[in-house]
Motif scaffolding. Sequence first.
Motif, PDB file in Angstrom:
ATOM      1  N   ASP A 150       0.868  -1.173   0.000  1.00  0.00           N
ATOM      2  CA  ASP A 150       0.000   0.000   0.000  1.00  0.00           C
ATOM      3  C   ASP A 150       0.907   1.225   0.000  1.00  0.00           C
ATOM      4  O   ASP A 150       1.651   1.459   0.958  1.00  0.00           O
ATOM      5  CB  ASP A 150      -0.892  -0.016   1.237  1.00  0.00           C
ATOM      6  CG  ASP A 150      -1.894   1.133   1.276  1.00  0.00           C
ATOM      7  OD1 ASP A 150      -1.830   2.021   0.399  1.00  0.00           O
ATOM      8  OD2 ASP A 150      -2.738   1.132   2.183  1.00  0.00           O
ATOM      9  N   ARG A 152      -6.247   5.241  -4.233  1.00  0.00           N
ATOM     10  CA  ARG A 152      -5.678   4.262  -3.299  1.00  0.00           C
ATOM     11  C   ARG A 152      -4.626   3.503  -4.094  1.00  0.00           C
ATOM     12  O   ARG A 152      -4.923   2.551  -4.810  1.00  0.00           O
ATOM     13  CB  ARG A 152      -6.745   3.329  -2.747  1.00  0.00           C
ATOM     14  CG  ARG A 152      -6.229   2.349  -1.686  1.00  0.00           C
ATOM     15  CD  ARG A 152      -5.770   3.071  -0.418  1.00  0.00           C
ATOM     16  NE  ARG A 152      -5.290   2.164   0.601  1.00  0.00           N
ATOM     17  CZ  ARG A 152      -6.042   1.666   1.584  1.00  0.00           C
ATOM     18  NH1 ARG A 152      -7.338   1.970   1.645  1.00  0.00           N
ATOM     19  NH2 ARG A 152      -5.522   0.868   2.493  1.00  0.00           N
ATOM     20  N   VAL A 203      -1.571   1.158  -4.938  1.00  0.00           N
ATOM     21  CA  VAL A 203      -0.911  -0.054  -4.459  1.00  0.00           C
ATOM     22  C   VAL A 203       0.032  -0.572  -5.534  1.00  0.00           C
ATOM     23  O   VAL A 203      -0.143  -0.304  -6.729  1.00  0.00           O
ATOM     24  CB  VAL A 203      -1.914  -1.162  -4.070  1.00  0.00           C
ATOM     25  CG1 VAL A 203      -2.872  -0.678  -2.992  1.00  0.00           C
ATOM     26  CG2 VAL A 203      -2.668  -1.680  -5.282  1.00  0.00           C
TER      27      VAL A 203
END
Length: 212
Positions: free
Chosen positions: A7, A203, A205
Amino acid sequence: MNPRIWDISPPVHEGAPVFPGDTPYRQRWAATIAPGCPVNVSEITLSPHVGAHADAPLHYDAEGATIGALDLSPYLGPCRVIHAIARGPLVEWAHIAHAVERLPPRVLVRTYQRAPVDRWDGALAAYAPATIERLAALGAKLIGIDTASIDPADSKTLDSHQVIRRLDLRVLENLVLDEVPEGDYELIALPLKLVTADASPVRAVLRELTSP
């Protein structure tokens, strides 16, 4: 075994650092679980540049496309993380030349030993415009960095953003690459379909590549 996932998004909360003058993250509860109300519902206010985010051309071009109008393919696929830790105010070609052979279309540069996720860094490292030019010449379609901007914080000309505009590249900023070894990964960092916005939180990753 499942591929490992890193992450690379900083935490977003009230107090998360933002560019001076930008809108910070704020949250309030529009509804809370209580007699007669079965759910919690929050309301948030934030700049789309809070946390890990993708800039749209509209951010640096008055006639540029909004984030919701962009093709998603640059934000998903093979990626290389290159370390240029504490090498100076600008990421120069000499700092990353050791890792550009057979370059994938996405490049993320780590400049921090430890990203300052709890404070604003006015001395952030940025890309030298010539570095972006050379990455694009090798086929890069997206560049990213672990600081809040690909340009110096005090820049009024945004030279690196203007290279991005001219070459029609995509950019990710404010990533956290502290735990990511230099090497190749799969990037997944999809922006929201904000049809009138100049950027979007992502987000972000990295996923470990697996052998076929």
